[in-house]
Design an enzyme around this catalytic site. Structure first.
Site, PDB file in Angstrom:
ATOM      1  N   ARG A  78      37.887  41.138  42.495  1.00  0.00           N
ATOM      2  CA  ARG A  78      37.468  42.172  43.441  1.00  0.00           C
ATOM      3  C   ARG A  78      36.080  41.843  43.963  1.00  0.00           C
ATOM      4  O   ARG A  78      35.278  41.187  43.275  1.00  0.00           O
ATOM      5  CB  ARG A  78      37.456  43.550  42.764  1.00  0.00           C
ATOM      6  CG  ARG A  78      36.559  43.632  41.538  1.00  0.00           C
ATOM      7  CD  ARG A  78      36.680  44.985  40.865  1.00  0.00           C
ATOM      8  NE  ARG A  78      35.956  45.018  39.601  1.00  0.00           N
ATOM      9  CZ  ARG A  78      34.656  45.263  39.461  1.00  0.00           C
ATOM     10  NH1 ARG A  78      33.922  45.484  40.553  1.00  0.00           N
ATOM     11  NH2 ARG A  78      34.070  45.292  38.290  1.00  0.00           N
ATOM     12  N   LYS A 108      43.643  47.855  51.189  1.00  0.00           N
ATOM     13  CA  LYS A 108      44.922  47.184  51.014  1.00  0.00           C
ATOM     14  C   LYS A 108      45.948  47.665  52.026  1.00  0.00           C
ATOM     15  O   LYS A 108      46.247  48.859  52.114  1.00  0.00           O
ATOM     16  CB  LYS A 108      45.451  47.400  49.595  1.00  0.00           C
ATOM     17  CG  LYS A 108      46.742  46.642  49.305  1.00  0.00           C
ATOM     18  CD  LYS A 108      47.138  46.772  47.851  1.00  0.00           C
ATOM     19  CE  LYS A 108      48.441  46.050  47.564  1.00  0.00           C
ATOM     20  NZ  LYS A 108      48.815  46.104  46.132  1.00  0.00           N
ATOM     21  N   ARG A 137      51.831  43.992  41.512  1.00  0.00           N
ATOM     22  CA  ARG A 137      51.314  42.999  40.578  1.00  0.00           C
ATOM     23  C   ARG A 137      50.789  43.675  39.317  1.00  0.00           C
ATOM     24  O   ARG A 137      50.276  44.784  39.334  1.00  0.00           O
ATOM     25  CB  ARG A 137      50.203  42.204  41.272  1.00  0.00           C
ATOM     26  CG  ARG A 137      49.627  41.073  40.447  1.00  0.00           C
ATOM     27  CD  ARG A 137      48.781  40.179  41.329  1.00  0.00           C
ATOM     28  NE  ARG A 137      47.994  39.243  40.546  1.00  0.00           N
ATOM     29  CZ  ARG A 137      46.758  39.459  40.161  1.00  0.00           C
ATOM     30  NH1 ARG A 137      46.156  40.578  40.503  1.00  0.00           N
ATOM     31  NH2 ARG A 137      46.101  38.561  39.456  1.00  0.00           N
TER      32      ARG A 137
END
Length: 258
Positions: free
Chosen positions: A254, A121, A62
């Site tokens: 975030r 992640k 992204r």
């Protein structure tokens, strides 16, 4: 790793009854599975296909971020197919729901297109679409790119070390194992999204939403508290100005640093 380690025939048998004309293709190396399928689409090849790369040399995430891929360490593939939902909002979230539910109860979702494990992640999703043909008869082709860390990866230069699938699924020793686990449910989820939109996925996303009820900071510096998603997949954030529905794909969210 050779193509034989990917159970292409088993995946085809599971998916093809739901998706006529579907094929599975394994490439030893490609710049990016998304880029390759978009090239094919521009050339008029709009058939449904699952394109897997053993190694990507120029994978994309992204906002233009790179996604490095080494043979055996990760699973990188793209699902390309004609798609015509009434509303495209929330497609990446629906894809994330399907992947998380297929992988493990501990896998969580980070709006808008990441899978997380313990605030690290694990996987990313990149969706691209294009229209082809005359305006009145244009066909929209969707390319759903997915990258999942299978084995431990080098964390050099990363602010947060990545997670990997073998932490929670030791038996998922190959990318092929993971692909067989997720492929058919993914196609079913995309078809359900095409028919019903994001609404049926809303509660399922919120149940795994790693940002829910946590302080967050938006890319423009605005602070607030995340409160799940709307029926269209917008991220609901309560800020000093009240409740905001965040929809822009350019917004980065975030968790706030304690």
């Amino acid at each position: 790793m050779g193509a034989s380690t990917f159970p292409a025939e088993s995946i085809w048998e599971a998916v093809s009854p739901r998706l006529p004309g579907f094929t599975v293709e394994i490439l030893p190396q490609v710049d990016s599975t998304n880029t390759e399928l978009m090239r094919r689409a521009r050339a008029g090849r709009l058939e449904p296909v699952l394109l897997v790369a053993e190694q990507q040399t120029a994978g994309r995430g992204r906002l233009g971020r790179g996604w490095a891929s080494q043979t055996g360490d990760s699973l990188t593939f793209s699902l390309g197919l004609p798609l015509a939902p009434a509303d495209w909002s929330g497609l990446s979230l629906a894809v994330g729901v399907s992947l998380a539910e297929s992988l493990h109860p501990r896998v969580q979702l980070k709006w808008p297109n990441d899978l997380w494990l313990d605030d690290r992640k694990l996987a990313g999703i990149l969706i691209e679409t294009a229209s082809f043909g005359e305006p009145r008869e244009a066909q929209r082709y969707a390319v759903i790119g997915i990258g999942i860390n299978i084995a431990e990866r080098d964390a050099t230069g990363l602010s947060t070390p990545p997670a990997w699938l073998r932490e929670i699924l030791p038996q998922a020793t190959t990318a092929g194992d993971a692909l067989l686990r997720i492929a058919a449910p993914l196609v079913q989820a995309v078809q359900a999204f095409e028919t019903f939109g994001f609404a049926p996925f809303q509660a399922r996303f919120n149940a795994r939403d790693t940002l829910r009820d946590r302080p967050v900071v938006l890319s423009d510096g605005t602070a607030g508290t995340a409160h799940g998603t709307s029926e269209t997949g917008a991220l609901l954030v309560h800020t000093a100005r009240g409740m905001s529905a965040i929809t822009s794909s350019e917004v980065s969210v975030r968790p706030a640093v304690p």
